[in-house]
Write a protein that holds these residues in place. Structure first.
Motif, PDB file in Angstrom:
ATOM      1  N   VAL A  46       0.895  -1.049   0.161  1.00  0.00           N
ATOM      2  CA  VAL A  46       0.123  -0.037   0.013  1.00  0.00           C
ATOM      3  C   VAL A  46       0.873   1.122   0.003  1.00  0.00           C
ATOM      4  O   VAL A  46       1.734   1.447   0.871  1.00  0.00           O
ATOM      5  N   LEU A  47       0.822   2.006  -1.054  1.00  0.00           N
ATOM      6  CA  LEU A  47       1.461   3.315  -1.148  1.00  0.00           C
ATOM      7  C   LEU A  47       0.926   4.190  -0.141  1.00  0.00           C
ATOM      8  O   LEU A  47      -0.397   4.273   0.016  1.00  0.00           O
ATOM      9  N   ILE A  48       1.323   5.209   0.480  1.00  0.00           N
ATOM     10  CA  ILE A  48       0.840   6.238   1.449  1.00  0.00           C
ATOM     11  C   ILE A  48       1.286   7.474   0.932  1.00  0.00           C
ATOM     12  O   ILE A  48       2.661   7.677   1.078  1.00  0.00           O
ATOM     13  N   ASN A  49       0.522   8.282   0.468  1.00  0.00           N
ATOM     14  CA  ASN A  49       0.739   9.669   0.120  1.00  0.00           C
ATOM     15  C   ASN A  49       0.640  10.832   1.231  1.00  0.00           C
ATOM     16  O   ASN A  49      -0.434  10.852   1.830  1.00  0.00           O
ATOM     17  N   HIS A  50       1.674  11.580   1.591  1.00  0.00           N
ATOM     18  CA  HIS A  50       1.650  12.606   2.685  1.00  0.00           C
ATOM     19  C   HIS A  50       0.781  13.799   2.338  1.00  0.00           C
ATOM     20  O   HIS A  50       0.470  14.200   1.080  1.00  0.00           O
ATOM     21  N   THR A  51       0.654  14.450   3.457  1.00  0.00           N
ATOM     22  CA  THR A  51      -0.058  15.805   3.341  1.00  0.00           C
ATOM     23  C   THR A  51       1.048  16.910   2.766  1.00  0.00           C
ATOM     24  O   THR A  51       2.285  16.405   2.239  1.00  0.00           O
ATOM     25  N   TRP A  52       0.580  18.136   2.551  1.00  0.00           N
ATOM     26  CA  TRP A  52       1.522  19.104   1.905  1.00  0.00           C
ATOM     27  C   TRP A  52       2.554  19.231   2.808  1.00  0.00           C
ATOM     28  O   TRP A  52       3.544  19.903   2.245  1.00  0.00           O
ATOM     29  N   GLU A 111       6.454  12.146   9.953  1.00  0.00           N
ATOM     30  CA  GLU A 111       6.259  10.660  10.968  1.00  0.00           C
ATOM     31  C   GLU A 111       4.686  10.304  10.785  1.00  0.00           C
ATOM     32  O   GLU A 111       4.254   9.212  11.096  1.00  0.00           O
ATOM     33  N   PHE A 112       3.689  11.331  10.503  1.00  0.00           N
ATOM     34  CA  PHE A 112       2.482  10.891  10.087  1.00  0.00           C
ATOM     35  C   PHE A 112       2.241   9.742   9.179  1.00  0.00           C
ATOM     36  O   PHE A 112       1.455   8.826   9.403  1.00  0.00           O
ATOM     37  N   VAL A 113       2.888   9.802   8.068  1.00  0.00           N
ATOM     38  CA  VAL A 113       2.734   8.874   7.060  1.00  0.00           C
ATOM     39  C   VAL A 113       3.634   7.387   7.396  1.00  0.00           C
ATOM     40  O   VAL A 113       3.168   6.487   7.333  1.00  0.00           O
ATOM     41  N   ALA A 114       4.685   7.854   8.324  1.00  0.00           N
ATOM     42  CA  ALA A 114       5.437   6.716   8.684  1.00  0.00           C
ATOM     43  C   ALA A 114       4.671   5.822   9.575  1.00  0.00           C
ATOM     44  O   ALA A 114       4.666   4.639   9.585  1.00  0.00           O
ATOM     45  N   GLU A 115       3.809   6.528  10.521  1.00  0.00           N
ATOM     46  CA  GLU A 115       3.133   5.546  11.385  1.00  0.00           C
ATOM     47  C   GLU A 115       2.026   5.027  10.818  1.00  0.00           C
ATOM     48  O   GLU A 115       1.657   3.750  10.942  1.00  0.00           O
ATOM     49  N   LYS A 116       1.358   5.478   9.674  1.00  0.00           N
ATOM     50  CA  LYS A 116       0.569   4.856   8.681  1.00  0.00           C
ATOM     51  C   LYS A 116       1.157   3.661   8.082  1.00  0.00           C
ATOM     52  O   LYS A 116       0.442   2.462   7.953  1.00  0.00           O
ATOM     53  N   ALA A 117       2.397   3.753   7.927  1.00  0.00           N
ATOM     54  CA  ALA A 117       3.299   2.585   7.263  1.00  0.00           C
ATOM     55  C   ALA A 117       3.335   1.398   8.033  1.00  0.00           C
ATOM     56  O   ALA A 117       3.149   0.108   7.913  1.00  0.00           O
ATOM     57  N   ALA A 161      -3.133   2.216  -3.107  1.00  0.00           N
ATOM     58  CA  ALA A 161      -2.628   3.619  -2.629  1.00  0.00           C
ATOM     59  C   ALA A 161      -3.645   4.399  -1.891  1.00  0.00           C
ATOM     60  O   ALA A 161      -4.766   4.105  -2.153  1.00  0.00           O
ATOM     61  N   ILE A 162      -3.089   4.936  -0.558  1.00  0.00           N
ATOM     62  CA  ILE A 162      -3.862   5.646   0.119  1.00  0.00           C
ATOM     63  C   ILE A 162      -3.151   7.139   0.384  1.00  0.00           C
ATOM     64  O   ILE A 162      -2.142   7.197   0.185  1.00  0.00           O
ATOM     65  N   GLY A 163      -3.967   8.106   0.442  1.00  0.00           N
ATOM     66  CA  GLY A 163      -3.392   9.464   0.641  1.00  0.00           C
ATOM     67  C   GLY A 163      -4.092  10.362   1.400  1.00  0.00           C
ATOM     68  O   GLY A 163      -5.499  10.128   1.504  1.00  0.00           O
ATOM     69  N   PHE A 164      -3.658  11.439   2.073  1.00  0.00           N
ATOM     70  CA  PHE A 164      -4.165  12.271   2.877  1.00  0.00           C
ATOM     71  C   PHE A 164      -4.103  13.722   2.409  1.00  0.00           C
ATOM     72  O   PHE A 164      -2.953  14.060   2.089  1.00  0.00           O
ATOM     73  N   MET A 224     -14.713  18.357   9.328  1.00  0.00           N
ATOM     74  CA  MET A 224     -13.997  19.348   8.116  1.00  0.00           C
ATOM     75  C   MET A 224     -12.813  18.542   7.537  1.00  0.00           C
ATOM     76  O   MET A 224     -12.733  17.475   7.716  1.00  0.00           O
ATOM     77  N   HIS A 225     -11.916  19.376   6.847  1.00  0.00           N
ATOM     78  CA  HIS A 225     -10.816  18.961   6.374  1.00  0.00           C
ATOM     79  C   HIS A 225      -9.601  18.224   7.475  1.00  0.00           C
ATOM     80  O   HIS A 225      -9.845  18.998   8.481  1.00  0.00           O
ATOM     81  N   ALA A 226      -8.837  17.716   7.165  1.00  0.00           N
ATOM     82  CA  ALA A 226      -7.836  16.952   8.044  1.00  0.00           C
ATOM     83  C   ALA A 226      -8.328  16.239   9.139  1.00  0.00           C
ATOM     84  O   ALA A 226      -7.726  16.318  10.360  1.00  0.00           O
ATOM     85  N   PHE A 227      -9.559  15.616   9.210  1.00  0.00           N
ATOM     86  CA  PHE A 227     -10.176  14.966  10.106  1.00  0.00           C
ATOM     87  C   PHE A 227      -9.143  13.882  10.855  1.00  0.00           C
ATOM     88  O   PHE A 227      -9.670  13.439  11.884  1.00  0.00           O
ATOM     89  N   THR A 228      -8.222  13.311  10.293  1.00  0.00           N
ATOM     90  CA  THR A 228      -7.570  12.403  10.712  1.00  0.00           C
ATOM     91  C   THR A 228      -6.300  12.727  11.665  1.00  0.00           C
ATOM     92  O   THR A 228      -5.344  11.738  11.933  1.00  0.00           O
ATOM     93  N   ASN A 229      -5.956  13.944  11.314  1.00  0.00           N
ATOM     94  CA  ASN A 229      -4.905  14.500  11.706  1.00  0.00           C
ATOM     95  C   ASN A 229      -4.848  15.126  13.322  1.00  0.00           C
ATOM     96  O   ASN A 229      -5.714  16.110  13.426  1.00  0.00           O
TER      97      ASN A 229
END
Length: 239
Positions: free
Chosen positions: A34-40, A45-51, A117-120, A201-206
Motif C-alpha cells: 500500500v503506497l501512502i501519500n503525505h499531506t502538503w 512521521e504521520f505517514v511513517a506511522e501509517k506505514a 494506494a492511500i493518501g491524505f 471538516m478537512h484534515a479529520f485524521t490529523n
C-alpha cells in the motif's frame, strides 16, 4: 509480530526521492503493498506511522516522497510552496506517482500484482491522480483529499477501484467539487464509493489539526470510521 522499517531511495528523472517502508518480518512470502501519500507537509512521521500500522495488518506500507529526499515543510507557507508546483503541473505529479509505483514493485516482499494506494489531503489528490492515469493497481483511498480533476486524464480508463473518505464540511472540497468528482468517476466507468462524514471538516485524521477558522479540525470518530472503511476496502481488493 516483528515490524521492520527502513528507507529506500528511488528516482524520478534527476530528482532523488526517499520512501519509508515497513513490513512484518514474521509473515512469509510476498504480500500486498500500500503506497501512502503525505499531506502538503511532506513525508513525515504521520505517514511513517501509517506505514507501520499497515505492516501490522499484513501489508507492506510504503510512504511515498513527493518533494525530494529530506525535504519537509516547516509550516503552512513553506508547505504551500512545496506543494504548488505539483498542483500546477499535474503531469509532473502523475509522473512522480508512477516513479513510486515502480519503486515499490522492486521490494522483495511485495506481490506486485497486489498494490493499492492511500493518501491524505494533498496525498488524496495524488492517489486519485494515479488512478486517473489508468495505472494497473487494485484501488486507491483518499482521506479528506482534494478532488478536483486534472485536464490530462479525461480519456483514460480507470482500472483501480476508488474510495473517497470525505468530511461533509470540508471547505477544500465543497459540494460542487464533490458532485463533479462523482460525475467524473461515473463517466469513467469507475467502481467508486464516496463516504461523507457529517459535521466533519478537512484534515479529520490529523490529531494536531485544530484550525476551525481554516476548516481543518481533527475528528476522532471520523478518523476511526474512515480507517475501518479503508481496512474493509483493502480486504476486498486483495481477496
Amino acid at each position: 509480530m516483528a515490524i521492520i522499517s527502513n528507507t529506500v531511495g528511488y528516482m524520478d528523472g534527476d530528482v532523488q526521492l526517499e520512501a519509508f517502508f515497513a513490513f512484518d518480518d514474521s509473515v512469509s512470502g510476498r504480500r500486498p503493498a500500500v503506497l501512502i501519500n503525505h499531506t502538503w507537509a511532506g513525508r513525515d512521521e504521520f505517514v511513517a506511522e501509517k506505514a507501520r500500522k499497515l505492516a501490522g495488518l499484513g501489508y507492506v506500507g510504503f510512504a511515498v516522497d513527493m518533494y525530494g529526499k529530506g525535504i519537509l515543510g516547516s509550516g503552512p507557507e513553506e508547505n504551500a510552496r512545496l506543494m504548488q508546483p505539483l498542483m500546477d503541473d499535474r503531469a509532473m505529479l502523475q509522473k512522480r506517482m508512477q516513479a513510486a509505483l515502480y519503486a515499490v514493485k522492486l521490494l522483495p516482499w511485495v506481490d506486485d500484482a497486489k498494490i493499492a494506494a492511500i493518501g491524505f489531503c494533498f496525498g488524496g489528490l495524488c492517489v486519485l491522480d494515479l488512478a486517473r492515469t489508468g495505472a494497473d493497481i487494485k484501488g486507491v483511498v483518499s482521506f479528506h483529499g482534494l478532488l478536483g480533476a486534472p485536464d490530462n486524464t479525461q480519456s483514460n480508463a480507470i482500472k483501480a477501484k476508488v474510495l473517497a473518505l470525505h468530511g461533509h464540511d470540508d471547505p477544500l472540497a465543497p459540494p460542487e467539487q464533490v458532485l463533479a468528482f462523482e460525475q467524473e468517476m461515473t463517466a469513467a466507468g469507475t467502481d467508486w464509493q464516496l463516504h461523507a462524514y457529517g459535521h466533519t471538516m478537512h484534515a479529520f485524521t490529523n490529531p494536531v489539526a485544530n484550525y476551525p477558522d481554516s476548516g481543518m479540525v481533527y475528528q476522532p470518530v471520523a478518523e476511526r470510521r474512515s480507517w475501518q472503511a479503508m481496512q474493509n476496502f483493502l480486504a476486498e481488493l486483495f481477496l
